[in-house]
Design a protein around this motif. Sequence first.
Motif, PDB file in Angstrom:
ATOM      1  N   PRO A   1       3.523 -14.833   2.222  1.00 41.46           N
ATOM      2  CA  PRO A   1       2.497 -14.521   1.212  1.00 41.46           C
ATOM      3  C   PRO A   1       2.209 -13.029   1.163  1.00 41.46           C
ATOM      4  O   PRO A   1       2.051 -12.375   2.193  1.00 41.46           O
ATOM      5  CB  PRO A   1       1.271 -15.315   1.692  1.00 41.46           C
ATOM      6  N   ARG A   2       2.150 -12.497  -0.066  1.00 40.02           N
ATOM      7  CA  ARG A   2       1.925 -11.069  -0.270  1.00 40.02           C
ATOM      8  C   ARG A   2       0.444 -10.778  -0.475  1.00 40.02           C
ATOM      9  O   ARG A   2      -0.354 -11.671  -0.773  1.00 40.02           O
ATOM     10  CB  ARG A   2       2.707 -10.571  -1.491  1.00 40.02           C
ATOM     11  N   ALA A   3       0.107  -9.510  -0.333  1.00 42.13           N
ATOM     12  CA  ALA A   3      -1.266  -9.070  -0.565  1.00 42.13           C
ATOM     13  C   ALA A   3      -1.535  -8.984  -2.061  1.00 42.13           C
ATOM     14  O   ALA A   3      -0.646  -8.681  -2.861  1.00 42.13           O
ATOM     15  CB  ALA A   3      -1.498  -7.711   0.086  1.00 42.13           C
ATOM     16  N   THR A   4      -2.758  -9.278  -2.450  1.00 41.24           N
ATOM     17  CA  THR A   4      -3.176  -9.201  -3.843  1.00 41.24           C
ATOM     18  C   THR A   4      -4.199  -8.077  -3.985  1.00 41.24           C
ATOM     19  O   THR A   4      -5.094  -7.927  -3.152  1.00 41.24           O
ATOM     20  CB  THR A   4      -3.805 -10.520  -4.315  1.00 41.24           C
ATOM     21  N   ASN A   5      -4.057  -7.311  -5.056  1.00 45.08           N
ATOM     22  CA  ASN A   5      -4.982  -6.202  -5.300  1.00 45.08           C
ATOM     23  C   ASN A   5      -6.247  -6.642  -6.031  1.00 45.08           C
ATOM     24  O   ASN A   5      -7.116  -5.825  -6.305  1.00 45.08           O
ATOM     25  CB  ASN A   5      -4.275  -5.111  -6.112  1.00 45.08           C
ATOM     26  N   ARG A   6      -6.322  -7.923  -6.360  1.00 46.07           N
ATOM     27  CA  ARG A   6      -7.478  -8.411  -7.118  1.00 46.07           C
ATOM     28  C   ARG A   6      -8.705  -8.444  -6.210  1.00 46.07           C
ATOM     29  O   ARG A   6      -8.677  -8.971  -5.106  1.00 46.07           O
ATOM     30  CB  ARG A   6      -7.190  -9.819  -7.645  1.00 46.07           C
ATOM     31  N   LYS A   7      -9.797  -7.884  -6.713  1.00 43.82           N
ATOM     32  CA  LYS A   7     -11.046  -7.912  -5.965  1.00 43.82           C
ATOM     33  C   LYS A   7     -11.743  -9.249  -6.172  1.00 43.82           C
ATOM     34  O   LYS A   7     -11.628  -9.856  -7.238  1.00 43.82           O
ATOM     35  CB  LYS A   7     -11.957  -6.776  -6.424  1.00 43.82           C
TER      36      LYS A   7
ATOM     37  N   LYS B   1      10.832 -11.235   1.699  1.00 41.85           N
ATOM     38  CA  LYS B   1      11.137 -11.973   0.470  1.00 41.85           C
ATOM     39  C   LYS B   1      11.880 -13.264   0.769  1.00 41.85           C
ATOM     40  O   LYS B   1      11.626 -14.311   0.156  1.00 41.85           O
ATOM     41  CB  LYS B   1      11.971 -11.096  -0.473  1.00 41.85           C
TER      42      LYS B   1
ATOM     43  N   HIS C   1       3.759  -4.707   1.568  1.00 45.05           N
ATOM     44  CA  HIS C   1       2.637  -5.429   0.962  1.00 45.05           C
ATOM     45  C   HIS C   1       2.553  -6.874   1.457  1.00 45.05           C
ATOM     46  O   HIS C   1       2.472  -7.823   0.673  1.00 45.05           O
ATOM     47  CB  HIS C   1       2.751  -5.436  -0.567  1.00 45.05           C
TER      48      HIS C   1
ATOM     49  N   ASN D   1       0.523  -9.971   3.468  1.00 46.13           N
ATOM     50  CA  ASN D   1      -0.863 -10.405   3.276  1.00 46.13           C
ATOM     51  C   ASN D   1      -1.797  -9.679   4.244  1.00 46.13           C
ATOM     52  O   ASN D   1      -1.381  -9.130   5.267  1.00 46.13           O
ATOM     53  CB  ASN D   1      -0.976 -11.923   3.438  1.00 46.13           C
ATOM     54  N   GLU D   2      -3.082  -9.698   3.892  1.00 44.99           N
ATOM     55  CA  GLU D   2      -4.059  -8.884   4.613  1.00 44.99           C
ATOM     56  C   GLU D   2      -4.180  -9.268   6.077  1.00 44.99           C
ATOM     57  O   GLU D   2      -4.295  -8.403   6.950  1.00 44.99           O
ATOM     58  CB  GLU D   2      -5.433  -8.996   3.932  1.00 44.99           C
TER      59      GLU D   2
END
Length: 701
Positions: A481-487, A476, A219, A221-222
Amino acid sequence: RGTGRVTCRLRCPLLRPGAEYGAPGVALARSAAEEPTGTGKEEDAGEHDHHHGGGYRVVQWEWSYVQTPYIIAIWLLVASVAKILFHFSQRFTTVVPESCMLILLGLVLGGVVLIANKKQLYQLEPSLFFLFLLPTIVGDAGYFMPARLFFDNLGAILTYAVVGTLWNAFCTGFSLYAAKLLGFIDEHVQAEMLDFLLFGALISAVDPVAVLAVFEEVHVNETLFIIVFGESLVNDAVTVVLYKVYISFVEVGAENVQTADYFKGVASFLIVSIGGTMVGLIFAVILGFITRFTKKVRIIEPLLVFLMVYLAYLTAELFSLSAILSMTFCGIGANKYVEANISQKSRTTVKYTMKTLASIAETIIFIFLGISAVDKSKWAWDTGLVSCTLVFILIFRAVGVVGQTWVLNRFRLVPLEKIDQVVMSYGGLRGAVAFALVVLLDGEQVKAKDYFVATTIVVVFFTVMFQGLTIKPLVKWLKVPRATNRKPTINEEIHERAFDHILTAVEDIAGLQGYHHWRDKWEQFDKNYLSKLLLRKSVYRKSELWEAYQKINIRDAISVIDQVGKTIQLFSSDWPECSLMFVCSRRENGSGVCLDLQVIDNIPGAKVEEDMETHHVLAGNLYKPRRRYQSHYSRHFMPLGEQERQDREVFQRNMRSRMETFKSTRYKRHKKERSLKKVRRISHRNKLPNTGATGPSDHHQ
């Protein structure tokens, strides 16, 4: 791939069958034909059986008839059960990637089969991989590819895919040849410079299957994910061309290679890459155009999507073009128009079917990689070759990423940080593509094929298992930075659109024709021509404001239902009667869809369970739709269920009541305005005679 894949003999996917397929009635005919033959003793036994009615067999063993599909089904069942068992332990799945466990399972199964049969019966066939397994994974990735993110980073993706793959292939091949000359590689490895360059070409490309399997669990970042995964898709063209060129050079011999052959190789790269992309886009246009006319035959919409995307892949393979590029751009190009034309049920079917097929294909690939590694007859070991290959691919991958990123950051608006470069260098995973390509090599022309197969297996296992295990702790530790599932919210989408227009205006004012300028031109072309051609009229005429209003309405409805559900949970724990009255009052007022308390996930007591059961009975019997009709059976569309019809009618009643309220309010406002105008007009008329009467009297006085 190219030539090797086209000329390879297509065998049975998972095994080599012992009997041919036949029609369903062949079993009875075959059993009837087998009985008359035999010796004298068999005739005596037949006469003895005849007296006891043994001429007709009620049940008989037909393994040769069902062998191939039965074993395929068993392997699919084993893969599914393996995934279920793997996800039982949440703590274990967060540490160990699924791909590692599947490879280990393949090693165990391969060992069992080898011990039982003294030889390996099953292995990952290249024809199975390239024609059936790989298309399902690439098709799913291409169709659901975030197009905006992909094209925003297209420059970086092309740089890493083309320049980076060429850098890794040439450097790895020349370095291995130098190691052979220096004595680090054993003399039994009979390979010349062209052989090492061929091996460097197939072992240097980043594998899309391995990247998807590992990076989706990490996961990241995009932006980081789309660059690495996009590189793994686009570098297929480079791998195909290098593989074909070196195969042809090995066939004719290094001394017979002419200067024109190198220019033909460059031209072949352009034809393979551009041709594969154009094939995919042509099939995307055809698919979008066909789905314009499927309104009355909704049931075939998912089939059309699967069929056209797969035909794009096979057509590219037919002309020795880049099939992965063809399938990727077919999915990217068709998604917008197809998703707008087909129904919601078809969209759901396409989504879950693609995900299911891709998951099963990925599972089979990693299991059979483990099974194929057990077959010692297919490979030969050389420590020097394995060690040098691992060291070279890691070093040249890191050097290539750092050098290319330094150049790209001079042009990127958002530069790639050092921690991103570390993850990209460490995430250059190799997988089943390299293994299938090395298996396709001709052992008579490439004498060191067995050594290359063993080295490829070790490289694949090292990158997928060791790097796959350690990349999550590395991410880690580096605090990537990780991906966020928030639209994104409507507000964010509006601001993003505004910034796009502002940047386009800035480029126009500055006299530049940059990325935003060409994207704006493409959007205008799409709106004026492509959308009119590929979208249904009812969809094309729908305004963006109406679509935004629909999104807001759906989100508001979901939030209201969530809030009401929480409120009912609080009520049902203490005042179940109040909760029942609350739901029924909401139903009577028509302000929302009926909420059944049994759907809400809570742990009620005995009294609450009784009240909830009562409410469940009332909810199922108090409301009945007005249009109670029996839907007839049809193969051309999927009829609505009772609950879906009820929800739709509730929604229509609510919208109708809102429209009536709006109309009545508007009518009352209009009536009030008319009455006010009438009063003003009357008062104005009354003032005019008074002024006229007083004027002459004053003048007379």
